[in-house]
Design a protein around this motif. Structure first.
Motif, PDB file in Angstrom:
ATOM      1  N   GLU A   1      37.922  38.495  30.915  1.00  0.00           N
ATOM      2  CA  GLU A   1      38.156  37.535  31.991  1.00  0.00           C
ATOM      3  C   GLU A   1      38.844  38.207  33.188  1.00  0.00           C
ATOM      4  O   GLU A   1      38.497  37.944  34.344  1.00  0.00           O
ATOM      5  N   GLY A   2      39.811  39.072  32.903  1.00  0.00           N
ATOM      6  CA  GLY A   2      40.503  39.772  33.984  1.00  0.00           C
ATOM      7  C   GLY A   2      39.587  40.714  34.741  1.00  0.00           C
ATOM      8  O   GLY A   2      39.622  40.776  35.986  1.00  0.00           O
ATOM      9  N   LEU A   3      38.748  41.458  34.005  1.00  0.00           N
ATOM     10  CA  LEU A   3      37.808  42.370  34.665  1.00  0.00           C
ATOM     11  C   LEU A   3      36.828  41.602  35.545  1.00  0.00           C
ATOM     12  O   LEU A   3      36.531  42.007  36.678  1.00  0.00           O
ATOM     13  N   GLU A   4      36.334  40.490  35.026  1.00  0.00           N
ATOM     14  CA  GLU A   4      35.384  39.689  35.798  1.00  0.00           C
ATOM     15  C   GLU A   4      36.045  39.070  37.028  1.00  0.00           C
ATOM     16  O   GLU A   4      35.437  38.995  38.106  1.00  0.00           O
ATOM     17  N   LYS A   5      37.287  38.648  36.882  1.00  0.00           N
ATOM     18  CA  LYS A   5      37.987  38.023  38.000  1.00  0.00           C
ATOM     19  C   LYS A   5      38.245  39.025  39.128  1.00  0.00           C
ATOM     20  O   LYS A   5      38.025  38.724  40.312  1.00  0.00           O
ATOM     21  N   LEU A   6      38.702  40.220  38.766  1.00  0.00           N
ATOM     22  CA  LEU A   6      38.937  41.244  39.786  1.00  0.00           C
ATOM     23  C   LEU A   6      37.629  41.676  40.450  1.00  0.00           C
ATOM     24  O   LEU A   6      37.582  41.908  41.665  1.00  0.00           O
ATOM     25  N   ASP A   7      36.569  41.789  39.665  1.00  0.00           N
ATOM     26  CA  ASP A   7      35.263  42.150  40.221  1.00  0.00           C
ATOM     27  C   ASP A   7      34.784  41.101  41.223  1.00  0.00           C
ATOM     28  O   ASP A   7      34.280  41.427  42.310  1.00  0.00           O
ATOM     29  N   LYS A   8      34.951  39.833  40.872  1.00  0.00           N
ATOM     30  CA  LYS A   8      34.500  38.748  41.745  1.00  0.00           C
ATOM     31  C   LYS A   8      35.297  38.722  43.047  1.00  0.00           C
ATOM     32  O   LYS A   8      34.732  38.552  44.138  1.00  0.00           O
ATOM     33  N   ILE A   9      36.611  38.878  42.943  1.00  0.00           N
ATOM     34  CA  ILE A   9      37.457  38.864  44.146  1.00  0.00           C
ATOM     35  C   ILE A   9      37.102  40.022  45.070  1.00  0.00           C
ATOM     36  O   ILE A   9      36.962  39.857  46.287  1.00  0.00           O
TER      37      ILE A   9
END
Length: 460
Positions: free
Chosen positions: A214-222
């Motif tokens: 979830e953290g990796l996906e969130k940083l990627d999206k931002i």
């Protein structure tokens, strides 16, 4: 006789000290107290009264302490006469594209291993997840921080480079892009720390893996959603780095005139510059730089966009670039006139433009050139006053021959080119003397003798 309290207090201290020394096993020898059977030395005990150093003044019979104020020392700051250096655009950091920064950060973060020695599977997994999220956050934030820190502040740039930024990128766009990059960096750091802390609190291995993803996906999206500012900064760096470099210590010749009067053709003849030459106005879309090497001396030649007859607030950015060069760079001026009527600007309008620029930048060394003289000889232009005033002698003379002392040249036939090169060399040598002289306003004797410094129609 009565004694004051301070005197009695002093006697009490002395008596007590004598009593203590008398009861001890110390003997006084040559000003030192030496204990029997030992070689240790003890310093003498000294008693003194504090010395009063406060001054008073008497005001109506009362004592009021006075404060001594030191007179401020005047320091004269010597103004630096050294010219500011240019070339900040060539020192800009290399900006990576958005996808490259993100891809490199992801690869490095996923290679991070958990701390050795953790036997518990859940603890080891949450340790690995927290470390990978922290590593990804740093890999994304560090380049952004370097960009913000290493791109120069516009207010610290040379006035000429500030003008280039405003006219090329738009007023305020440079600072806005840097602000967005810094905002993205702060958001990446905040979200990255939050996700890493949340992953570190996982209770099971499965929960740690889920929070890591979830953290990796969130940083990627931002980073993808708000990272357009990084690509904008990349375009800005490419644009600014392509700007011509001007050496303030090298004499520079600036070609000025209306559009399509033949400035670019003369730059090709005089220097190593190869500007585009076409038979339509505003062929020159920016500042172009060339170089001249004569008698082991090096000079600069710059081609500027053409000027039209209008007010400064109505000028486009190309015209403002020309005015920025004349305003902020110590250049000599080669003003080019076209009296054939083929450049798209009438001779009467050219006269008005020339008069305005000459009066505005009259402190520059100056040389006038009438181009396309072969066409002027075949079909001389006929001046018709717009206001019906046939006695306008100045404009009539300008329409026929240009300013007094102007050199007539033709790139096609070669007429006057050798004379032009000689006069340009003399002009630049004088510009070199002016740059090297510490005395302001010192004229060049060679140029005054040749009559080139003020070759204008408006000589008195």
């Amino acid at each position: 006789m009565s004694y004051g309290a301070p005197y009695l207090l002093q006697l009490w201290h002395i008596s007590a000290t004598k009593f203590l020394l008398g009861r001890s096993n110390l003997s006084k020898v040559a000003g030192l107290y030496v204990k029997e059977g030992r070689t240790a030395k003890y310093p003498n005990l000294c008693f003194y009264r504090n010395v009063q150093t406060v001054s008073y003044e008497i005001v109506h019979g009362s004592y009021i302490p006075t404060t001594q104020v030191k007179a401020p020392t005047k320091t004269q700051d010597k103004a630096s006469t050294k010219l500011e250096n240019l070339g900040a655009f060539q020192k800009l950091p290399m900006v990576m594209p958005l996808v490259d920064i993100l891809g490199s950060a992801m690869r490095k973060a996923k290679r991070v291993s958990p701390t050795k020695g953790i036997a518990n599977i859940a603890k080891r997994e949450r340790n690995r997840g927290a470390k990978q999220l922290d590593a990804l956050m740093k890999e994304l934030a560090v380049p952004l921080r370097e960009y913000v820190e290493n791109f120069p502040r516009k207010k610290l740039l040379h006035p000429y480079e500030r003008s280039l930024i405003e006219l090329t990128l738009g007023d305020g766009n440079y600072e806005e892009v840097l602000r967005k990059v810094d905002t993205l960096r702060k958001k990446v750091v905040s979200v990255g720390k939050e996700c890493a802390a949340l992953c570190a609190k996982s209770q099971t291995k499965q929960e740690a893996v889920e929070r890591l993803n979830e953290g990796l996906e969130k940083l990627d999206k931002i980073f993808r959603h708000e990272g357009k500012a990084v690509d904008d900064l990349l375009d800005i760096a490419k644009t600014l780095r392509a700007m011509p470099v001007v050496d303030l210590e090298t004499p520079t010749l600036c070609l000025v005139g209306a559009p399509n009067v033949g400035k670019s053709s003369l730059v090709r003849i005089l220097s190593t510059g190869k500007p585009e030459v076409c038979n339509y106005p505003f062929t020159t879309r920016g500042i172009l730089m060339g170089h001249i090497a004569l008698n082991f001396q090096h000079f600069q030649v710059t081609d500027t966009p053409g000027l039209l007859k209008r007010r400064d607030e109505d000028r486009n950015n190309l015209e403002k670039l020309t005015l920025a060069v004349l305003s902020h760079l110590p250049t000599a001026v080669l003003y080019v006139h076209d009296l054939t009527g083929e450049c798209g600007t009438s001779s009467s309008d050219q006269f008005v433009i020339y008069k305005e620029i000459k009066e505005r930048f009259g402190d520059h060394l100056w040389l006038d050139v009438v181009s396309k003289s072969d066409l002027l000889q075949d079909s001389p232009a006929v001046f018709i006053p717009e206001d019906g005033n046939a006695d306008h002698v100045e404009i009539a003379r300008y329409q026929k021959m240009g300013p007094i002392g102007a050199i007539h040249v033709s790139v096609k036939s070669g007429e006057g080119l050798n004379e032009l090169k000689l006069k340009v060399h003399e002009l630049l040598v004088c510009q070199m003397d002016r740059l090297g002289s510490l005395e302001t306003g010192k004229d060049c004797p060679e140029l005054l003798q040749s009559g080139l410094q003020y070759t204008s129609y408006f000589t008195e």
